[in-house]
Every structure is written in C-alpha cells, then in structure tokens.
Design a protein around this motif. Sequence first.
Motif, PDB file in Angstrom:
ATOM      1  N   LEU A  61       0.783   6.858  -2.959  1.00  0.00           N
ATOM      2  CA  LEU A  61       0.013   6.406  -4.106  1.00  0.00           C
ATOM      3  C   LEU A  61       0.925   5.925  -5.229  1.00  0.00           C
ATOM      4  O   LEU A  61       2.014   6.468  -5.449  1.00  0.00           O
ATOM      5  CB  LEU A  61      -0.884   7.543  -4.609  1.00  0.00           C
ATOM      6  N   GLY A  62       0.463   4.921  -5.976  1.00  0.00           N
ATOM      7  CA  GLY A  62       1.270   4.313  -7.022  1.00  0.00           C
ATOM      8  C   GLY A  62       1.552   5.212  -8.205  1.00  0.00           C
ATOM      9  O   GLY A  62       2.412   4.895  -9.034  1.00  0.00           O
ATOM     10  N   PHE A  83      -6.076   5.030   0.454  1.00  0.00           N
ATOM     11  CA  PHE A  83      -4.922   5.886   0.728  1.00  0.00           C
ATOM     12  C   PHE A  83      -3.775   5.012   1.231  1.00  0.00           C
ATOM     13  O   PHE A  83      -3.560   4.854   2.433  1.00  0.00           O
ATOM     14  CB  PHE A  83      -5.273   6.956   1.757  1.00  0.00           C
ATOM     15  N   PRO A  84      -3.024   4.404   0.321  1.00  0.00           N
ATOM     16  CA  PRO A  84      -2.033   3.413   0.718  1.00  0.00           C
ATOM     17  C   PRO A  84      -0.801   4.021   1.380  1.00  0.00           C
ATOM     18  O   PRO A  84      -0.367   5.121   1.046  1.00  0.00           O
ATOM     19  CB  PRO A  84      -1.661   2.736  -0.601  1.00  0.00           C
ATOM     20  N   ASP A  85      -0.259   3.276   2.330  1.00  0.00           N
ATOM     21  CA  ASP A  85       1.054   3.618   2.882  1.00  0.00           C
ATOM     22  C   ASP A  85       2.135   3.370   1.835  1.00  0.00           C
ATOM     23  O   ASP A  85       3.126   4.107   1.760  1.00  0.00           O
ATOM     24  CB  ASP A  85       1.323   2.788   4.130  1.00  0.00           C
ATOM     25  N   CYS A  86       1.936   2.316   1.040  1.00  0.00           N
ATOM     26  CA  CYS A  86       2.816   2.041  -0.091  1.00  0.00           C
ATOM     27  C   CYS A  86       1.986   1.381  -1.177  1.00  0.00           C
ATOM     28  O   CYS A  86       0.919   0.806  -0.911  1.00  0.00           O
ATOM     29  CB  CYS A  86       4.002   1.172   0.301  1.00  0.00           C
ATOM     30  N   GLU A 137      -2.077  -3.526 -10.494  1.00  0.00           N
ATOM     31  CA  GLU A 137      -1.799  -2.392  -9.623  1.00  0.00           C
ATOM     32  C   GLU A 137      -2.334  -2.725  -8.237  1.00  0.00           C
ATOM     33  O   GLU A 137      -3.414  -3.294  -8.103  1.00  0.00           O
ATOM     34  CB  GLU A 137      -2.443  -1.109 -10.163  1.00  0.00           C
ATOM     35  N   TRP A 138      -1.588  -2.350  -7.199  1.00  0.00           N
ATOM     36  CA  TRP A 138      -1.943  -2.730  -5.836  1.00  0.00           C
ATOM     37  C   TRP A 138      -1.591  -1.599  -4.872  1.00  0.00           C
ATOM     38  O   TRP A 138      -0.829  -0.695  -5.191  1.00  0.00           O
ATOM     39  CB  TRP A 138      -1.198  -4.017  -5.424  1.00  0.00           C
ATOM     40  N   GLU A 146       7.226  -3.799  -8.258  1.00  0.00           N
ATOM     41  CA  GLU A 146       7.829  -2.496  -8.015  1.00  0.00           C
ATOM     42  C   GLU A 146       6.968  -1.761  -6.992  1.00  0.00           C
ATOM     43  O   GLU A 146       5.734  -1.802  -7.072  1.00  0.00           O
ATOM     44  CB  GLU A 146       7.963  -1.695  -9.312  1.00  0.00           C
ATOM     45  N   ALA A 147       7.624  -1.071  -6.040  1.00  0.00           N
ATOM     46  CA  ALA A 147       6.897  -0.488  -4.909  1.00  0.00           C
ATOM     47  C   ALA A 147       7.499   0.844  -4.511  1.00  0.00           C
ATOM     48  O   ALA A 147       8.712   1.066  -4.619  1.00  0.00           O
ATOM     49  CB  ALA A 147       6.931  -1.451  -3.717  1.00  0.00           C
TER      50      ALA A 147
END
Length: 274
Positions: free
Chosen positions: A168-169, A141-144, A252-253, A163-164
């Motif tokens: 979620l991406g 569960f990413p913050d960014c 993807e990150w 790109e950020a």
Amino acid sequence: MREPVELRLAEGEAEFGGKSVQLGASLRSGLPVPPGWALSVEFVDAIVSGDADVLATLEAFLRDKPQPFAVRSSGVGEDANIASFAGQHFTELNRIGFADIVDAIHSVWNSGHSEGARAYRAKLGITEKPRTAVTLQKMVFPDCAGVMFTRHPVTGADEIVIEASWGLGEAIVEGLVIPDHFRFGKDGTPRERRAGTKDICIRPLPGGGVEECVIDDPAKVSGFCVDDTQLQALVRLGLLCEQHFGTGRDIEWGIEHGILYLLQCRTITTGNPV
C-alpha cells in the motif's frame, strides 16, 4: 442527501467534498478508478451524531455490497489549490462490516475536526467551519503503489515524477521507506531512475485493518518494484489526467494483479503554511 450515492454520480463539492467529486469526474472520463459511493456531508454528520434512521439506512445499504472498503475523507475544500490536508484528514483502509465502517467514518470525521486540522486551516486563513463528507470505495490491495506528479513538485519542471514502493502507498506517505524514484519527459523519455530502500510494506490483515511488515528479501528491498511497461502505463495515466483536469496533477496509484488503478487525482498544492 441522506443516502449513499454512486461515486460516478457525485457532483457538487459543497455536498460531497472534493475527493468524491474528483473521483466521480475521473470515472465519468473513463479513468481506472475503483468503484465506490459518496456519502454527503449531511449523511456523515447524521452518522456521527448517532441518527438511528441514517444508521439503519447505511446498514441496509452495506448488506449486499462487496467488502472490504477504503473509507476516505472527502472534506469540502480539502484539496483546494492553496491547501492539501494530506496527513491531517484520515483514510481508513480494509474496513469490513457495518460496525467497523461506522467506526472508520467517525475516525475520518474526527480527523477533519482535530486541533491539527484546525490549526492548518487557521495558518492558511481558512475561516469556514470544517465540513466532512466521505468516499466509500472498493479496497484495492496493490502489489506496488505510489504517487505521481505531472509537474516536478520542487523545481516546477514540466515533467512526470513517480515514486513507488511495495504494498500500500501509505508506506511512502508515512515516510516508512525510501521509494523508487523516476523522472520522465512528457513524451515518455526517461530522465532519472533511482532504486530506493523498501524494507517495510503495509499489508492488509484478514479480519480488517492493516499492519506494517518487514521485507527481508534483498532483491525486493533494493530492486525496482515497477517495470518499464508499468512505468509507461503510469506516464500515460498522468497525461490522461492532465488532459481531463489540467496541468500539475498530484496522483495516487496502485497496481493490483497487473491492473493499474487511479486512487486520487488532485491539483498540486501551491500553498505552504509556515
């Protein structure tokens, strides 16, 4: 293979599909991939066909596993050099419980056999029958989160493009936001830095699944969502991916509580159906 296999042990694309094999190789190389399991083409086909023994195997397997999961398509040939099925083959996020995960596996399988996916294959001259495996992975569960290319995907320049956006991406993949945009030389030298408009994010729901939400903080909408330290960590990750797997990587990150995760690493697609 009629049982889940630890992701780091997944070898053989014909059995486990491109995504599971690539992530398994990344784990063996010490890259920061969330742990997970590979479900073979045979196992997934049996689930979709309602095989009672295989469903019982999956249910027993899931009982002591930490949830939620991301359920990702891992099709055979899905991330080949000439083709990327991004947008065709589904990823189901934040899935909780046996019934929900079985439903997600059906959704992923159906996406690989959809009319759109079949048309894409036909345009590229791919005649083999679709074969869908699945990557079952610890949910991050990413913050960014975002995407990164170790070669410019448009100009072909030997540089890193990042790109950020918040959350979620998928907000970037689905075109819901204008993401922050960065370019770096391979030595880490900044070349371009441009803030986006990030007024939407995708976040998890407590009972499973995800939702779109509006960002109403002007500082978050128009400010940068990654700092210089995180950007340098991303550059290092991109270079490590090239070191292990070759040039021209599509990555993807996500960053969760300050920890950078590698979610996907594949070859930048060279083919382009018309």
